[in-house]
Design a protein around this motif. Structure first.
Motif, PDB file in Angstrom:
ATOM      1  N   UNK A  30      53.793  48.466  44.273  1.00  0.00           N
ATOM      2  CA  UNK A  30      53.216  47.581  45.286  1.00  0.00           C
ATOM      3  C   UNK A  30      51.769  47.952  45.564  1.00  0.00           C
ATOM      4  N   UNK A  31      50.920  46.912  45.644  1.00  0.00           N
ATOM      5  CA  UNK A  31      49.587  47.110  46.162  1.00  0.00           C
ATOM      6  C   UNK A  31      49.311  46.021  47.190  1.00  0.00           C
ATOM      7  N   UNK A  32      48.139  46.046  47.784  1.00  0.00           N
ATOM      8  CA  UNK A  32      47.889  45.173  48.928  1.00  0.00           C
ATOM      9  C   UNK A  32      47.766  43.707  48.589  1.00  0.00           C
ATOM     10  N   UNK A  33      47.150  43.419  47.446  1.00  0.00           N
ATOM     11  CA  UNK A  33      46.936  42.006  47.104  1.00  0.00           C
ATOM     12  C   UNK A  33      47.214  41.800  45.618  1.00  0.00           C
ATOM     13  N   UNK A  34      47.347  40.562  45.260  1.00  0.00           N
ATOM     14  CA  UNK A  34      47.445  40.151  43.862  1.00  0.00           C
ATOM     15  C   UNK A  34      46.065  40.303  43.212  1.00  0.00           C
ATOM     16  N   UNK A  35      46.022  40.562  41.904  1.00  0.00           N
ATOM     17  CA  UNK A  35      44.710  40.443  41.266  1.00  0.00           C
ATOM     18  C   UNK A  35      44.244  39.002  41.371  1.00  0.00           C
ATOM     19  N   UNK A  36      42.942  38.790  41.555  1.00  0.00           N
ATOM     20  CA  UNK A  36      42.482  37.408  41.646  1.00  0.00           C
ATOM     21  C   UNK A  36      42.569  36.720  40.296  1.00  0.00           C
ATOM     22  N   UNK A  37      42.273  37.494  39.275  1.00  0.00           N
ATOM     23  CA  UNK A  37      42.297  36.922  37.942  1.00  0.00           C
ATOM     24  C   UNK A  37      42.660  38.007  36.953  1.00  0.00           C
ATOM     25  N   UNK A  38      43.208  37.634  35.804  1.00  0.00           N
ATOM     26  CA  UNK A  38      43.486  38.632  34.781  1.00  0.00           C
ATOM     27  C   UNK A  38      42.544  38.471  33.590  1.00  0.00           C
ATOM     28  N   UNK A  39      41.487  37.714  33.805  1.00  0.00           N
ATOM     29  CA  UNK A  39      40.464  37.635  32.757  1.00  0.00           C
ATOM     30  C   UNK A  39      39.353  38.593  33.169  1.00  0.00           C
TER      31      UNK A  39
ATOM     32  N   UNK B 294      35.836  37.670  34.406  1.00  0.00           N
ATOM     33  CA  UNK B 294      35.631  36.848  35.587  1.00  0.00           C
ATOM     34  C   UNK B 294      35.813  37.623  36.874  1.00  0.00           C
ATOM     35  N   UNK B 295      36.269  38.835  36.793  1.00  0.00           N
ATOM     36  CA  UNK B 295      36.459  39.597  38.019  1.00  0.00           C
ATOM     37  C   UNK B 295      36.621  41.063  37.682  1.00  0.00           C
ATOM     38  N   UNK B 296      36.181  41.904  38.618  1.00  0.00           N
ATOM     39  CA  UNK B 296      36.272  43.347  38.379  1.00  0.00           C
ATOM     40  C   UNK B 296      36.641  44.012  39.699  1.00  0.00           C
ATOM     41  N   UNK B 297      37.781  44.660  39.740  1.00  0.00           N
ATOM     42  CA  UNK B 297      38.161  45.369  40.959  1.00  0.00           C
ATOM     43  C   UNK B 297      39.251  46.360  40.612  1.00  0.00           C
TER      44      UNK B 297
END
Lengths: 305, 277, 540
Positions: free
Chosen positions: C53-62, C65-68
């Motif tokens: 479990x983590x706090x949020x879903x990844x915004x994107x799996x590409x 397009x996103x880095x976190x």
């Protein structure tokens, strides 16, 4: 009757337009939407490209017309962060929120109305006072506090229900209860008043004088007439529950539209926020319309001349 | 005419609220510690009846701040938000309702349509959208809740105005050439106060809860301001380690809202039985 | 009221109700027998896939397009890069067998490991590397929101395929930090990514990693299943579930009931709770967040170096760290500018806790003690961020300064950083590190938004630091790199624009049925580190 329906429909369309205008306009409240959505590391060129890509460099009324025409076709644009069409994201999550709100409604109506009836028939007894006080208590608790408390007691300590997430009916119980409790209280109190008022009417006393049993008086006459205001208000509550679902979804990790909206706001995903708000408001408006029409069907007195 | 005392419960609620207001006003004087006084060595100490000391009767939070003092100061903020927001909505709503009802015509239509449009949004969605755009802030949240809440007042006011304006004393005053302002103030307004007060009391209750909910979502008062809602938000990660951080503010909210609701119910019964809930 | 006419007598009604209630109660009170997904029975455990479990879903799996961190926690198990970091945060060649920088100093040659396949069966080739890097510069995708920082960071001009297993990355200028940037680049399968629009690649990635994305119900659960053709061998755990749960206390609750097996980013206050539950254990990892308080050197208050020294001397590091981090307190470091033992200059000593010295220095510098000092801090962004700022402010007050913490919402905090004046007073920040000296040092060079001290332009040592940095990133010889880095650190410490706190550790709660450990860098859900075994179930 048809005239009334048409008028209400027209009103609804106007309201939806107003809603869309409001949510469209809110995007500009926080300043330049391009800068809001831009990432820290973008170059000047990227920012300008983005501005053009999103159409933010056009005059606002052009943007609004475009927004409306696309919205009418169900195209709310693409989420910048998730690269998915916004309407798809919303539709994916809507059933979950409806499920939650629906279950909360069942709780609110299933517990609230009988409680109100019982209270009314035992007016001023200990039962009545107890129930009404309990109802007042229920209306005084913040939803999130209640939710966390319920999770702690029933999920962790007793192990009766899962802690969070969506799954079988067991997953629905805690979220639906914490969301619906406020409405249970409200329904109980309102039902009590409505039933009491109806019970005080002449035709009730007539029925009692005729020798009908208390139960029959209640079901045959009192409830049926009290039903109208009860149904109306209960129906309106669905809209409120939709709104209140936001907090419950956060606490119970429920994959609904409310949480999506919060995340969109936090992520500054403006197209998603805009669409989400418009969407939810439109659903709400449509619901109100249905309720109103139902009301008109049920109670002939209401239909305007 | 015999005056009946309100029932014991209502008296109790009134007493509680009076005490609360007193505590809130005197908080800077009577609070045992400054609410913002950080004492990292005294983090998460329990209340006195659970293993703590009398220095911190209700325990301390994750920064060692005294919970009793923070709860007292929280009363100030929550009550301030509640009262100011209600005053704002009330003033806006009564004014618009008055104009709408008295003038009638297109003014009435416009105001009522705007009301409908606003009612189309579930209130909490409006709050969230507004606060997310504006950012957290004490006066911002008062403004948002206040501005959004005008509708119920306006509708009630308008309804009563429509009823009252046909009364003889009003038409008489009009015939005598009294200025509109005077008619409104002297004759119409006083008769509308009863239901408005009832509405105000219920919305005060919901405002306290709304502020708590918004602060919980991080969209309410800024992080440094102790309101009951932000106290609850502060304590949510410590539910197991330090149950007191959420329990006492939570109880405070509950008790306050309960008291307001009890009084509101009674007011409604006394002033205007027509208003069911 | 007639007792019989209405069919059911009151007594019968009551009896039936009581019986029903008893039955329902009994049913509910026997939770262990019910088989819903949360039940914590041995039967359920053996079958149930590990849940993280983590706090949020990844915004994107590409990844373009996103880095976190959230995205990396999932994607890091599905896609891989040429260079990876092991448990001790050391870079190791991974998909690349070896790499070197060529004589012209701007060309980096990577030799790929043989026989690596993507999850769709296609082989890993130099073409794939070229495709991945070229995609980060694709103008068309950029307009749709593609935003990978690789081109800007690395200064890449082109990528050349030398042969099927060798690829050259050519830069505009020499840059020894390239391996760090390469480690962020997940290698993509060319056919897959060129044939699918961002809408699809955002939810279904295609990489060489040990697990592939099976199903993703957004906001609810993301299921990974094992890729049996994985180059290091088929993973033992065949299915895994990632779930986003926003409330921290609920994540803890799920650990306790068994609905979750791993919860990362715990606070020291959570550890005793986890340890009290016999089926759980705590996993602590050294971290990579360099927690510090930045001092804006352009502010008249802090221009004088002595004031900045005083601020550090005023801090009782032991009490502060123990009070805030408890068991998680890491070793004290002289500076947190650079992470990783290899890169920290041994000549640097921390500014010791000495209140008297602090007061003297402030006196000497003529600091107006009535002047208000604020420590801006985000809330909830880092472990105990608000508490840290409050505690430091408290310690400043002990020497007579009018200090207070100023908590801000993270978005407002970053807005302030981006505003024209930037941070106008002290600010708490935690910058990530890849344990690479030059890369760490880069963060305080000109033009970096994360450095609000403006020391390069407002202190005597600043310009020299900048010049040395330009030299550093072109220096190939490792010994020389270290020398320059050490000298630069010396310059930095002399000016002291940072109050050094610590490198934030990570703690996770883990169900004993898994043998997974939180790894260096802290709070990373990497389930198969380089050079180690994959995550497994502990045999009962």
């Amino acid at each position: 009757m048809t005239a009334y329906v048409l008028r209400r429909l027209l009103q609804t369309v106007l309201v939806v337009l107003g809603v869309s205008a409001l949510s469209f306009g809110s995007m500009f409240l926080s300043g330049d939407p391009t800068m809001v959505m831009a990432s820290e590391s973008w170059t000047r060129q990227q920012i300008e490209d983005f501005r053009h890509q999103m159409g933010f460099d056009r005059p606002w009324f052009v943007q609004y017309i475009d927004f409306l025409s696309r919205a009418a076709r169900g195209d709310f644009g693409v989420s910048l962060r998730q690269q998915q069409p916004v309407s798809q994201l919303l539709l994916q999550r809507l059933p979950a929120t409806f499920e939650l709100a629906g279950a909360a409604m069942v709780v609110a109506v299933g517990l609230g109305i009988p409680a109100g009836v019982v209270s009314a028939t035992r007016r001023n007894t200990a039962v009545d006072r107890g129930l009404m006080f309990g109802a007042l208590l229920g209306q005084s608790m913040p939803v999130f506090w209640l939710g966390l408390l319920l999770a702690m007691i029933f999920a962790v300590m007793l192990g009766w229900f899962p802690v969070a997430g969506r799954g079988g009916w067991q997953h629905l119980v805690l979220p639906a209860t914490s969301l619906g409790l406020f409405s249970v209280a409200y329904n109980a109190r309102m039902t009590r008043s409505a039933v009491l008022e109806t019970l005080g009417q002449d035709y009730i006393r007539t029925a009692q004088a005729k020798g009908l049993s208390a139960a029959r008086v209640l079901t045959r006459h009192a409830l049926r007439n009290a039903l109208i205001p009860i149904v109306t208000v209960a129906g309106l509550q669905f809209g409120n529950l939709l709104g209140g679902a936001v907090i419950t979804e956060t606490i119970f990790a429920w994959p609904g539209v409310g949480r999506l909206t919060i995340q969109a706001i936090q992520g500054k995903d403006l197209p998603l926020v805009q669409a989400s708000v418009t969407f939810l408001a439109t659903v709400f408006v449509a619901l109100n319309l249905v309720i109103d029409l139902l009301y008109a069907v049920l109670d002939p007195r209401v239909r305007p001349r | 005419m015999r005056r009946r005392w309100p029932p014991a419960v209502v008296l109790g609620a009134l007493g509680f609220l009076a005490l609360l207001v007193l505590v809130a006003m005197l908080a800077p004087v009577i609070a045992p510690h400054a609410p913002g006084r950080v004492a990292m060595g005294k983090r998460l100490t329990p209340p006195v009846f659970s293993g703590g000391t009398w220095t911190h009767p209700l325990g301390t939070d994750s920064l060692g701040q005294d919970l009793l003092s923070r709860t007292m100061f929280g009363a100030r903020v929550s009550l301030l938000v509640g009262v100011c927001a209600v005053l704002l909505s009330g003033t806006m709503g009564v004014t618009l309702g008055l104009i709408s009802g008295y003038r009638g015509g297109w003014v009435d239509d416009v105001i009522m349509r705007v009301a409908e449009i606003q009612l189309a949004f579930p209130a909490i969605l409006l709050y969230i959208a507004a606060m997310a755009t504006l950012g957290p802030g004490l006066w911002k949240i008062i403004a948002v809740i206040g501005v959004v809440g005008w509708v119920s007042y306006a509708r009630i006011e308008r309804g009563v105005v429509l009823a009252v304006r046909e009364q003889e004393y009003v038409t008489a005053a009009q015939a005598m050439g009294a200025p509109v302002g005077l008619i409104l103030r002297r004759h119409i307004l006083p008769n509308t106060m009863a239901p408005i007060i009832v509405v105000a009391s219920f919305s005060l209750a919901t405002t306290v809860i709304t502020e708590a909910s918004l602060s919980f979502l991080g969209l309410g008062v800024p992080p440094s301001v102790p309101s009951w809602g932000s106290l609850l938000a502060d304590g949510r990660d410590y539910l197991r380690q330090a149950w007191w951080i959420t329990t006492f503010p939570g109880l405070a909210i509950m008790a306050t809202v309960l008291a307001i609701n009890v009084i509101g119910d009674w007011l409604r019964d006394v002033l205007d039985p027509r208003l069911r809930i | 009221m007639s007792a019989h006419r209405n069919g059911v007598t009151r007594r019968q009604f009551l009896k039936t109700t009581a019986a029903t209630a008893a039955a329902v109660g009994a049913g509910l009170a026997a939770p262990r027998a019910l088989a819903w997904p949360g039940a914590d029975t041995v039967f359920a455990q053996a079958q149930k896939p590990p849940t993280l479990v983590q706090g949020v879903d990844p915004e994107t799996l590409d990844p373009h397009f996103g880095e976190s961190g959230i995205i990396a926690n999932v994607l890091g198990n599905v896609m891989e890069s040429l260079i990876a970091y092991d448990r001790k945060m050391r870079p190791v060649p991974f998909l690349a067998e070896s790499y070197e920088v060529l004589g012209d100093k701007v060309t980096w040659r990577f030799r790929l490991r043989p026989n690596i396949k993507f999850q769709n069966g296609k082989p890993l080739t130099a073409e794939a590397v070229k495709f991945t890097i070229d995609r980060t510069m694709n103008a068309d995708l950029r307009r749709q929101g593609l935003n990978d920082p690789f081109p800007a960071r690395s200064g890449v001009t082109q990528v050349k395929v030398v042969n099927a297993s060798t690829v050259d990355v050519v830069l505009t200028r020499p840059n020894i930090i390239l391996p760090v940037f390469i480690s962020f680049l997940y290698i993509m399968e060319p056919e897959y990514y060129s044939s699918k629009p961002p809408r699809e690649t955002a939810v279904a990635p295609m990489g060489t990693g040990p697990w592939k994305v099976d199903e993703w119900v957004k906001g609810d659960r993301l299921t990974l299943s094992a890729f049996d053709g994985y180059w290091r061998g088929a993973p033992q755990v065949k299915r895994m579930v990632f779930r986003p749960v926003p409330e921290k206390s609920q994540r803890m609750n799920m650990l306790i009931t068994g609905e979750a097996d791993v919860a990362i980013a715990l606070s020291p206050d959570d550890l005793p709770i986890v340890e009290r539950v016999s089926k759980l254990r705590v996993s602590i990892a050294p971290g990579s967040r360099r927690m510090h308080i930045g001092i804006p050197t352009d502010s008249p208050k802090y221009k004088d170096r002595r004031v900045r020294y005083a601020l550090s001397h005023a801090i009782d590091w032991e009490a502060l760290s123990k009070g805030l981090l408890g068991r998680l307190t890491p070793e004290r470091r002289a500076t947190v500018l650079v992470a990783g033992d290899a890169w920290v200059s041994p000549r640097i000593k921390p500014l010791e806790f000495n209140r008297q010295r602090a007061r003297n220095l402030l006196n000497e510098a003529g600091f107006p003690m009535s002047e208000r000092i604020r420590i801006y801090t985000p809330v909830g962004r880092y472990l105990k961020d608000k508490e840290t700022a409050e505690a430091v402010a408290g310690q400043f007050r002990e020497i007579g300064l009018q200090a207070e913490a100023a908590p801000l919402d993270w978005t407002i905090y970053t807005d302030k950083m981006r505003s024209p004046g930037g941070m106008d007073d002290l600010y708490l920040l935690g910058l990530g590190s890849r344990f690479n000296g030059p890369e760490d040092l880069s963060i305080v060079t000109t033009g970096q938004i994360w450095d609000q001290t403006k020391w390069i332009t407002h202190t005597p040592n600043g310009p020299k630091f900048n010049t040395m940095y330009k030299e550093l990133i072109e220096t190939i010889d490792e010994k020389k790199q270290r020398d320059i880095a050490f000298q630069m650190e010396q310059l930095f410490v002399e000016e002291s624009p940072w109050i050094n706190l610590w490198i934030q550790p990570g703690a996770a709660g883990v169900n004993r049925r898994l043998d997974w450990e939180d790894s260096g860098g802290g709070d990373r859900l990497n389930l198969w580190l380089p050079g180690e075994r994959d995550v497994r179930f502990v045999p009962i």
